[in-house]
Design a protein around this motif. Structure first.
Motif, short mmCIF file in Angstrom:
data_model
loop_
_atom_site.label_atom_id
_atom_site.label_comp_id
_atom_site.label_asym_id
_atom_site.label_seq_id
_atom_site.Cartn_x
_atom_site.Cartn_y
_atom_site.Cartn_z
N GLU A 2 0.83 -1.21 0.00
CA GLU A 2 0.00 0.00 0.00
C GLU A 2 0.85 1.25 0.00
OE1 GLU A 2 -3.24 0.99 2.87
OE2 GLU A 2 -3.42 -1.19 2.84
N THR A 3 0.46 2.21 -0.82
CA THR A 3 1.08 3.53 -0.78
C THR A 3 0.03 4.49 -0.25
OG1 THR A 3 0.39 4.05 -3.03
CG2 THR A 3 2.54 2.97 -2.76
N PRO A 4 0.39 5.70 0.16
CA PRO A 4 -0.59 6.61 0.75
C PRO A 4 -1.83 6.86 -0.11
CG PRO A 4 1.60 7.43 1.17
CD PRO A 4 1.75 6.24 0.24
N ASP A 5 -1.71 6.83 -1.43
CA ASP A 5 -2.87 7.11 -2.26
C ASP A 5 -3.53 5.85 -2.83
OD1 ASP A 5 -3.03 9.91 -2.04
OD2 ASP A 5 -1.26 10.09 -3.32
N SER A 6 -3.05 4.67 -2.47
CA SER A 6 -3.67 3.45 -2.97
C SER A 6 -4.74 2.99 -1.99
CB SER A 6 -2.62 2.35 -3.14
OG SER A 6 -2.15 1.90 -1.88
N PRO A 7 -5.78 2.34 -2.50
CA PRO A 7 -6.81 1.85 -1.59
C PRO A 7 -6.30 0.66 -0.78
CG PRO A 7 -7.28 1.16 -3.83
CD PRO A 7 -6.08 2.06 -3.89
N MET A 8 -6.96 0.40 0.34
CA MET A 8 -6.62 -0.77 1.13
C MET A 8 -7.04 -2.01 0.34
SD MET A 8 -7.74 0.46 4.93
CE MET A 8 -9.21 1.36 4.45
N GLU A 9 -6.32 -3.10 0.52
CA GLU A 9 -6.68 -4.31 -0.19
C GLU A 9 -8.01 -4.86 0.31
OE1 GLU A 9 -3.66 -7.24 -0.62
OE2 GLU A 9 -2.11 -5.72 -0.92
N LYS A 10 -8.21 -4.87 1.60
CA LYS A 10 -9.47 -5.37 2.18
C LYS A 10 -9.84 -4.49 3.35
CE LYS A 10 -11.73 -9.33 4.36
NZ LYS A 10 -12.98 -8.66 4.28
N GLY A 11 -11.09 -4.05 3.34
CA GLY A 11 -11.60 -3.28 4.46
C GLY A 11 -12.41 -4.18 5.38
N TYR A 12 -12.43 -3.84 6.65
CA TYR A 12 -13.15 -4.62 7.65
C TYR A 12 -14.28 -3.78 8.24
CZ TYR A 12 -9.37 -7.95 7.24
OH TYR A 12 -8.48 -8.85 6.74
N LEU A 13 -15.15 -4.45 8.96
CA LEU A 13 -16.26 -3.79 9.65
C LEU A 13 -15.95 -3.74 11.14
CD1 LEU A 13 -19.08 -2.58 9.93
CD2 LEU A 13 -20.01 -4.92 9.85
N GLN A 14 -15.86 -2.52 11.67
CA GLN A 14 -15.59 -2.30 13.08
C GLN A 14 -16.83 -1.71 13.74
OE1 GLN A 14 -12.01 -0.11 13.98
NE2 GLN A 14 -11.04 -0.70 12.06
N ARG A 33 -6.00 9.41 11.63
CA ARG A 33 -4.91 8.51 11.25
C ARG A 33 -5.00 8.15 9.77
NH1 ARG A 33 -4.37 3.39 14.85
NH2 ARG A 33 -3.01 4.75 16.03
N ALA A 34 -6.21 7.80 9.31
CA ALA A 34 -6.39 7.41 7.91
C ALA A 34 -6.09 8.58 6.97
CB ALA A 34 -7.82 6.90 7.70
N ALA A 35 -6.61 9.76 7.29
CA ALA A 35 -6.38 10.94 6.43
C ALA A 35 -4.89 11.27 6.34
CB ALA A 35 -7.17 12.13 6.95
N LEU A 36 -4.19 11.18 7.45
CA LEU A 36 -2.76 11.48 7.44
C LEU A 36 -1.95 10.41 6.71
CD1 LEU A 36 -2.36 12.98 11.01
CD2 LEU A 36 -2.38 14.19 8.82
N ALA A 37 -2.56 9.23 6.52
CA ALA A 37 -1.93 8.17 5.72
C ALA A 37 -2.34 8.27 4.26
CB ALA A 37 -2.32 6.81 6.29
N GLY A 38 -3.08 9.34 3.91
CA GLY A 38 -3.48 9.55 2.52
C GLY A 38 -4.81 8.94 2.14
#
Length: 178
Positions: A2-14, A33-38
């Protein structure tokens, strides 16, 4: 990788639930945290209509977008059709955020309250959450998480009140609780 502008491979439900303080605060911490990671973040707030300070976060971090879908607190009154309509419109907007490509993290703040008071159908919400984009992380906050949502979640955190200054008469404070 993952790079800052790439989507996560899998998202989870929290799910963040329980009677303790900190559910929304934890969700906004994750948004930061997510925004600062792009990552791109959508926050849909159910029930709430007051512009709490956290709603100003997008002026500092344009990767975070907030919308409110409520008519104010109805804990001291019965929910009206207008409350249900606002929740349905909000859920429609949140489903767009969950299924589109615009966001990596979708926070559904106080959705559990909307579910608890019957503003939305639990089965339809779970179906919508399951139909989200594979890369989309979803976070649902609020007291009274229904068991079906807990069962569907990948991560559940219960905030438990051990001690709270509210019990000594301290009202919500600017910049801390609101």
């Amino acid at each position: 990788m993952e790079t800052p502008d790439s989507p996560m491979e899998k998202g989870y439900l929290q799910v963040y639930t329980g009677n303790g303080k900190g559910k929304t605060t934890a969700a906004f911490g994750l948004a930061l945290r997510a925004a600062l990671a792009g990552k791109r973040v959508f926050v849909g707030q159910f029930v709430k209509s007051m512009r709490y300070h956290e709603t100003g976060i997008e002026s500092l971090l344009p990767r975070i977008h907030t919308e409110q879908f409520g008519r104010g607190c109805f804990l001291d009154r019965s929910a009206k059709e207008e409350d249900r309509a606002a929740a349905r419109e909000g859920w429609d907007r949140c489903r767009e955020a969950l299924t589109g490509d615009a966001y990596d993290l979708v926070i559904l703040d106080e959705l559990n309250i909307a579910l608890h008071f019957g503003l939305l159908d639990v089965r339809q919400v779970i179906e919508g959450l399951r139909g989200r984009g594979v890369h989309v992380e979803a976070v649902v906050t609020g007291r009274y998480a229904p068991q079906a949502l807990i069962d569907a979640a990948d991560l559940v955190t219960e905030m438990a009140e051990v001690k709270h200054y509210y019990r000594k008469g301290v009202e919500s404070r600017e910049g801390i609780e609101r």
